[in-house]
Design a protein around this motif. Structure first.
Motif, short mmCIF file in Angstrom:
data_model
loop_
_atom_site.label_atom_id
_atom_site.label_comp_id
_atom_site.label_asym_id
_atom_site.label_seq_id
_atom_site.Cartn_x
_atom_site.Cartn_y
_atom_site.Cartn_z
N ASN A 1 -28.52 72.58 64.51
CA ASN A 1 -27.98 73.60 63.60
C ASN A 1 -28.96 74.04 62.51
N ALA A 2 -30.25 73.88 62.76
CA ALA A 2 -31.29 74.32 61.82
C ALA A 2 -31.12 73.71 60.43
N VAL A 3 -30.63 72.47 60.36
CA VAL A 3 -30.43 71.85 59.04
C VAL A 3 -31.76 71.55 58.34
N LEU A 4 -32.86 71.57 59.08
CA LEU A 4 -34.17 71.35 58.47
C LEU A 4 -34.86 72.67 58.12
N GLY A 5 -34.10 73.78 58.17
CA GLY A 5 -34.67 75.08 57.81
C GLY A 5 -34.68 76.04 58.99
N ASP A 6 -34.96 77.30 58.71
CA ASP A 6 -35.08 78.30 59.76
C ASP A 6 -36.35 78.07 60.56
N GLN A 7 -36.46 78.75 61.73
CA GLN A 7 -37.60 78.48 62.60
C GLN A 7 -38.96 78.68 61.92
N PRO A 8 -39.20 79.77 61.19
CA PRO A 8 -40.53 79.91 60.58
C PRO A 8 -40.91 78.72 59.70
N ASP A 9 -39.95 78.21 58.91
CA ASP A 9 -40.23 77.06 58.06
C ASP A 9 -40.47 75.81 58.90
N ALA A 10 -39.61 75.60 59.90
CA ALA A 10 -39.75 74.42 60.75
C ALA A 10 -41.05 74.46 61.53
N PHE A 11 -41.42 75.66 61.98
CA PHE A 11 -42.66 75.84 62.72
C PHE A 11 -43.86 75.41 61.86
N ASP A 12 -43.85 75.84 60.60
CA ASP A 12 -44.94 75.47 59.69
C ASP A 12 -44.92 73.98 59.40
N GLN A 13 -43.73 73.40 59.26
CA GLN A 13 -43.64 71.97 59.00
C GLN A 13 -44.19 71.16 60.17
N ALA A 14 -43.90 71.61 61.39
CA ALA A 14 -44.42 70.90 62.56
C ALA A 14 -45.94 71.03 62.65
N ARG A 15 -46.45 72.19 62.33
CA ARG A 15 -47.90 72.39 62.37
C ARG A 15 -48.61 71.51 61.36
N SER A 16 -47.96 71.24 60.24
CA SER A 16 -48.58 70.42 59.20
C SER A 16 -48.32 68.93 59.42
N ALA B 1 -45.23 67.54 58.97
CA ALA B 1 -44.06 67.12 58.21
C ALA B 1 -42.85 66.95 59.12
N LEU B 2 -42.84 67.66 60.26
CA LEU B 2 -41.88 67.43 61.33
C LEU B 2 -42.65 66.97 62.56
N ASP B 3 -42.03 66.14 63.37
CA ASP B 3 -42.73 65.57 64.52
C ASP B 3 -42.61 66.42 65.79
N PHE B 4 -41.47 67.10 65.95
CA PHE B 4 -41.30 67.90 67.17
C PHE B 4 -40.21 68.93 66.93
N GLY B 5 -40.09 69.86 67.87
CA GLY B 5 -39.05 70.88 67.75
C GLY B 5 -38.91 71.67 69.03
N ASN B 6 -37.77 72.35 69.13
CA ASN B 6 -37.50 73.27 70.24
C ASN B 6 -37.60 74.68 69.67
N PHE B 7 -38.75 75.34 69.88
CA PHE B 7 -39.04 76.62 69.25
C PHE B 7 -38.99 77.77 70.24
N ASN B 8 -38.37 78.88 69.82
CA ASN B 8 -38.40 80.11 70.61
C ASN B 8 -39.75 80.77 70.41
N MET B 9 -40.32 81.29 71.50
CA MET B 9 -41.66 81.87 71.42
C MET B 9 -41.66 83.25 70.78
N GLY B 10 -40.48 83.90 70.69
CA GLY B 10 -40.42 85.25 70.17
C GLY B 10 -40.96 85.43 68.77
N PRO B 11 -40.55 84.61 67.80
CA PRO B 11 -41.00 84.82 66.41
C PRO B 11 -42.35 84.20 66.07
N MET B 12 -43.07 83.67 67.05
CA MET B 12 -44.31 82.96 66.75
C MET B 12 -45.53 83.86 66.55
N GLY B 13 -45.39 85.15 66.88
CA GLY B 13 -46.53 86.06 66.87
C GLY B 13 -47.40 86.05 65.63
#
Length: 333
Positions: free
Chosen positions: A72-87, A89-101
């Motif tokens: 339920n995105a309790v750790l934030g919306d995808q852009p925030d979670a995506f950045d957290q995983a890249r840094s 701060a998050l270990d893994f995620g299920n990310f949609n490729m659409g907003p990654m551009g």
């Protein structure tokens, strides 16, 4: 006890603990715990598959790695979670490729309309050498793509009439996601693209602010949009994969044995997710048809694809380095 995975991360442990406290997340977990992001609710195909992934990893590593999925995105919306995983701060995620551009330009290719002819074709492409090219691009941004999930085929639905050919879109006000490619797609078909948040769509359909939108069957059904929009036309114009990605810092902290376990678990999760997704699509379709929605399949999409050529030409002009990637995908059709 195994060495703490947090000691391998680029983000200090104190920062992670503070962030966890701010979000109301328990910070007493063991150092081997992995935090994972997921936008979908409990019981959704992706959520069930991610739970299987977490259980398999925890079991096969004998507790050396204990993934925990936050739905339920309790750790934030995808852009925030995506950045957290890249840094890290998050270990893994299920990310949609659409907003990654904006971060991974190669992924914008997957948002080109009518790029794939079917969900099965998308799976074949992403499971092969072309999919590895996307994985390599993600790795450059500190994410390790272990497997590819499906998010269905997006189609148009509206309150007025079936869409059988491109001209049927003319004049319709259609909600799209906030992406220039999706706006261009509707414009090319003669419609009026209206970007808006997903939560506003139901009321906008009901009041006539928009005539329709586009999405997959499960979203169309679970959002109750089918109660207002009684025409669903299977254009399948967007088929965008999702990745099960692990932060590079977390991945590099694993032994070779545990990397193999995690990768195998991710591949098994993808198989489960695809099966569950297909079943959910059929269930959702049955529900909306019983509710009186008229579903029509657009069998010949060539006329729609022809309208997209200016979009492809403009995209290649702006991203000439991605032309070969587009050609290779289109050659698999």
């Amino acid at each position: 006890m195994p060495q703490s995975l947090f000691s391998k991360m680029t983000v200090p442990l104190t920062a992670l603990l503070a962030a966890g406290a701010l979000m109301g997340i328990a910070t007493s977990a063991s150092a081997e715990d992995w935090r994972g992001w997921n936008v979908h609710p409990d019981g959704y195909p992706n959520s069930l598959a991610l739970k299987s992934f977490a259980d398999e990893v925890s079991d096969k590593t004998e507790g050396r790695v204990n993934p925990r999925v936050y739905n339920n995105a309790v750790l934030g919306d995808q852009p925030d979670a995506f950045d957290q995983a890249r840094s890290g701060a998050l270990d893994f995620g299920n990310f949609n490729m659409g907003p990654m551009g904006p971060i991974v330009p190669e992924t914008d290719v997957l948002s080109l309309p009518f790029l794939f002819n079917s969900v099965d074709q998308m799976y074949r492409v992403m499971d092969g050498d072309i999919g590895q090219r996307f994985a390599d691009a993600l790795a450059e941004k500190n994410l390790i793509a272990l497997s590819w999930f499906g998010s269905g085929a997006r189609s148009f639905y509206d309150t007025d009439h079936p869409i059988e050919e491109p001209d049927d879109v003319k004049g319709l006000k259609l909600r799209v996601m906030n992406n220039d490619l999706y706006v261009q797609m509707v414009d090319a078909l003669g419609g009026n693209a209206t970007p808006m948040s997903y939560g506003e769509v139901f009321q906008s359909l009901k009041t006539g602010v928009i005539d329709g939108a586009e999405n997959n069957f499960p979203s169309f059904e679970s959002s109750n949009h089918y109660e207002v929009a009684k025409y669903f036309s299977e254009t399948d114009h967007l088929i965008i994969p999702e990745c099960l990605c692990v932060a590079k810092t977390s991945w590099n902290a694993l032994s070779d044995e545990d990397k193999s376990i995690v990768r195998t678990a991710a591949e098994n999760a993808a198989k489960e997710q695809r099966k569950l997704w297909a079943e959910r699509v059929e269930k959702s379709r049955e529900i909306v048809e019983k509710a009186g929605v008229k579903v029509n399949q657009v069998k010949d999409k060539s006329a729609f694809q022809a309208r997209m050529e200016p979009i492809y030409q403009a995209f290649v002009k702006e991203h000439p380095d991605l032309e070969s990637l587009i050609d290779d995908i289109r050659n698999t059709q």
